[in-house]
Design an enzyme around this catalytic site. Structure first.
Site, PDB file in Angstrom:
ATOM      1  N   HIS A 174      12.154  16.961 -42.210  1.00 45.24           N
ATOM      2  CA  HIS A 174      12.258  15.705 -41.469  1.00 45.24           C
ATOM      3  C   HIS A 174      12.828  16.077 -40.094  1.00 45.24           C
ATOM      4  O   HIS A 174      13.683  16.963 -40.004  1.00 45.24           O
ATOM      5  CB  HIS A 174      13.284  14.733 -42.067  1.00 45.24           C
ATOM      6  CG  HIS A 174      12.986  14.246 -43.452  1.00 45.24           C
ATOM      7  ND1 HIS A 174      13.404  14.899 -44.571  1.00 45.24           N
ATOM      8  CD2 HIS A 174      12.371  13.119 -43.889  1.00 45.24           C
ATOM      9  CE1 HIS A 174      13.045  14.217 -45.644  1.00 45.24           C
ATOM     10  NE2 HIS A 174      12.411  13.130 -45.266  1.00 45.24           N
ATOM     11  N   ASP A 186      16.579  16.409 -40.142  1.00 48.37           N
ATOM     12  CA  ASP A 186      17.225  17.483 -40.913  1.00 48.37           C
ATOM     13  C   ASP A 186      17.357  18.722 -40.068  1.00 48.37           C
ATOM     14  O   ASP A 186      18.304  19.482 -40.209  1.00 48.37           O
ATOM     15  CB  ASP A 186      16.389  17.988 -42.105  1.00 48.37           C
ATOM     16  CG  ASP A 186      15.847  16.914 -42.958  1.00 48.37           C
ATOM     17  OD1 ASP A 186      16.609  16.009 -43.279  1.00 48.37           O
ATOM     18  OD2 ASP A 186      14.647  17.003 -43.288  1.00 48.37           O
TER      19      ASP A 186
HETATM   20  C1  XUL Z   1      12.768  10.805 -51.031  1.00 48.73           C
HETATM   21  C2  XUL Z   1      11.727  11.804 -50.780  1.00 48.73           C
HETATM   22  C3  XUL Z   1      11.582  12.242 -49.372  1.00 48.73           C
HETATM   23  C4  XUL Z   1      10.190  12.546 -48.958  1.00 48.73           C
HETATM   24  C5  XUL Z   1      10.052  12.900 -47.511  1.00 48.73           C
HETATM   25  O1  XUL Z   1      12.892  10.426 -52.338  1.00 48.73           O
HETATM   26  O2  XUL Z   1      11.071  12.251 -51.686  1.00 48.73           O
HETATM   27  O3  XUL Z   1      12.417  13.322 -49.182  1.00 48.73           O
HETATM   28  O4  XUL Z   1       9.636  13.576 -49.699  1.00 48.73           O
HETATM   29  O5  XUL Z   1      10.567  11.925 -46.680  1.00 48.73           O
END
Ligand code: XUL
Ligand code: CO
Length: 437
Positions: free
Chosen positions: A102, A105
């Site tokens: 992300h 992150d």
């Molecule tokens: C949350 C989840 C996220 C997604 C990406 O439950 O799975 O981490 O994979 O945003």
């Protein structure tokens, strides 16, 4: 490969099933061929940056326990850059070929969008260097549209247009960075794209807004020439009471209704299937049937704990089912197996990150070999095929082709004896699967 962050830990090697070394693969052997394809290419394993590098291992009852000696605990860009090298050393030592992130992150959110974008660019420079040095690639990128306070009532489904705009600007940048880093995909997980209560929610309007948002993303992707695959990741709840992307079937319906099916595939996560009250195999079969099985967030949930525990997958039954679906699909193209998983709060040392990933990779190696053997053996698929053989000719073929209607079927029944059915043989087939496990 640098040896700075995990100096005690060697490169993890395949030592075979007889090995008693916990820091070795017993089954995963990157170059070993299974059905004409190397294991590493079957799986396309990815490390989830948010868990492996950023998850403090908190639970609802206590703060994080994770010991990460390379991390100074600050939100500085320098700390974020240093973390990149820890991540790539970790992945290199595990032999993991891909990662997912992300935006927030990898780089800290700034006071303004411009500042956040500059932070992200600075860390992307570092990621690019690390990718070039190690050959590790980006499976997919995404934007965190759920942590900041502005997204407290959603992002694309926020009742506030300025929040929608902010989310759009953030995703625009995240797609650009994913594109720049050669990302093979981009994932939309609707962190808070749902509702907490229907008393204040215009459900229809929110769903239309979500579709508009995704269309804008598709338009922008084309405009900048990003050819990576877009994914939508189903999850029924958490943090919202209900999320619009609740399961594979709901996502498919949404994509079809809004003319998005040609542009997005599904990224399926095991723990999300559990929360939706489905098996992962169910979710995968639904996606396969709809032609939208794209990628997998490989984890598992604890059936005794009610929340998304994001555990590493160790269950051979589960990995067999997942790999059976992947093989039936003909393998991943842009997608892969992203370990969207974290060690337990009790497993707080850096070495636990290795044990966790090694276990997941070994469990999938066994699942792949078992699934491949089941398909080679052919009895399971033959049974399934035979079960429907009454549709291959006669009245069944006329039903499938659309030639027969109710009147013809009534005449068929009147002219024939009571239909004959055969046993579904569930137990026999379960025993057959166990022959291979
Ligand atoms: C949350 C989840 C996220 C997604 C990406 O439950 O799975 O981490 O994979 O945003
Ligand atoms: Co996920």
């Amino acid at each position: 490969m640098s040896d700075e962050f995990f100096p005690e830990i060697p490169k993890i090697e395949h030592e075979g099933p007889g090995s008693r070394n916990p820091l070795a693969f017993k089954h995963y052997n990157a170059g070993e061929m299974v059905g004409g394809k190397a294991m590493r290419d079957h799986f396309r394993f990815a490390c989830a940056y948010w868990h492996t590098m950023r998850n403090p291992l908190a639970d609802p009852f206590g703060p994080g326990t994770a010991e990460r000696p390379w991390d100074d605990g600050t939100d500085s860009v320098d700390n974020a850059k240093k973390r990149v090298w820890a991540a790539f050393e970790f992945m290199g030592k595990c032999g993991i070929d891909y990662y997912c992130f992300h935006d927030r992150d990898v780089a800290p959110e700034g006071a303004t969008l411009a500042e956040s974008n500059a932070n992200l660019d600075a860390v992307a420079d570092e990621l690019e260097k690390a990718q070039n040095e190690t050959g590790i690639k980006l499976l997919w990128g995404t934007a965190c549209l759920f942590a900041h306070k502005r997204y407290n009532q959603g992002a694309a489904t926020s009742p506030y247009a300025d929040v929608f705009a902010y989310a759009a600007a953030q995703v625009k940048k995240a797609i650009e960075v994913t594109h720049r880093l050669g990302g093979q995909g981009y994932t939309f997980w609707g962190g808070r794209e749902g509702y907490a209560t229907l008393w204040n929610t215009d459900l229809k309007r929110e769903l239309d807004h979500l579709a508009r948002f995704l269309h804008m993303a598709v338009d922008y992707k084309k405009k900048i020439g990003f050819e990576g695959q877009f994914y939508i990741e189903p999850k029924p709840r958490e943090p919202s009471t209900h999320q619009y992307d609740s399961d594979a079937a709901a996502c498919l319906n949404f994509l079809r209704e809004h003319g998005l099916k040609d542009h997005l595939k599904l990224n399926l996560e095991t723990n999300h299937a559990t929360l939706a009250g489905h098996s992962m195999m169910h979710e995968m079969e639904v996606a396969l049937a709809g032609g939208v099985l794209g990628s997998v967030d490989a984890n598992t949930g604890d059936e005794l704990i009610g929340w998304d525990t994001d555990q590493f997958p160790t269950n051979i039954y589960l990995t067999t089912q997942i790999m059976l679906c992947v093989l039936r699909m003909g393998g991943f193209t842009t997608g892969g197996l992203n370990f969207d998983a974290k060690p337990r709060r009790e497993s707080f040392e850096p070495v636990d990150l290795f044990h966790a990933h090694i276990g997941g990779m070994d469990a999938f190696a066994r699942g792949l070999k078992i699934a491949h053997a089941i398909l080679e053996d052919g009895r399971l698929d033959q049974f399934r095929k035979d079960r429907y053989s009454s549709y291959d000719s006669g009245i069944g073929a006329r039903i499938e082709s659309g030639e027969a209607g109710f009147e013809e079927l009534e005449a068929h029944v009147l002219a024939n004896a009571e239909p004959v059915t055969r046993s579904g043989r569930q137990e026999m087939l379960e025993n057959l699967i166990n022959e291979f496990i």
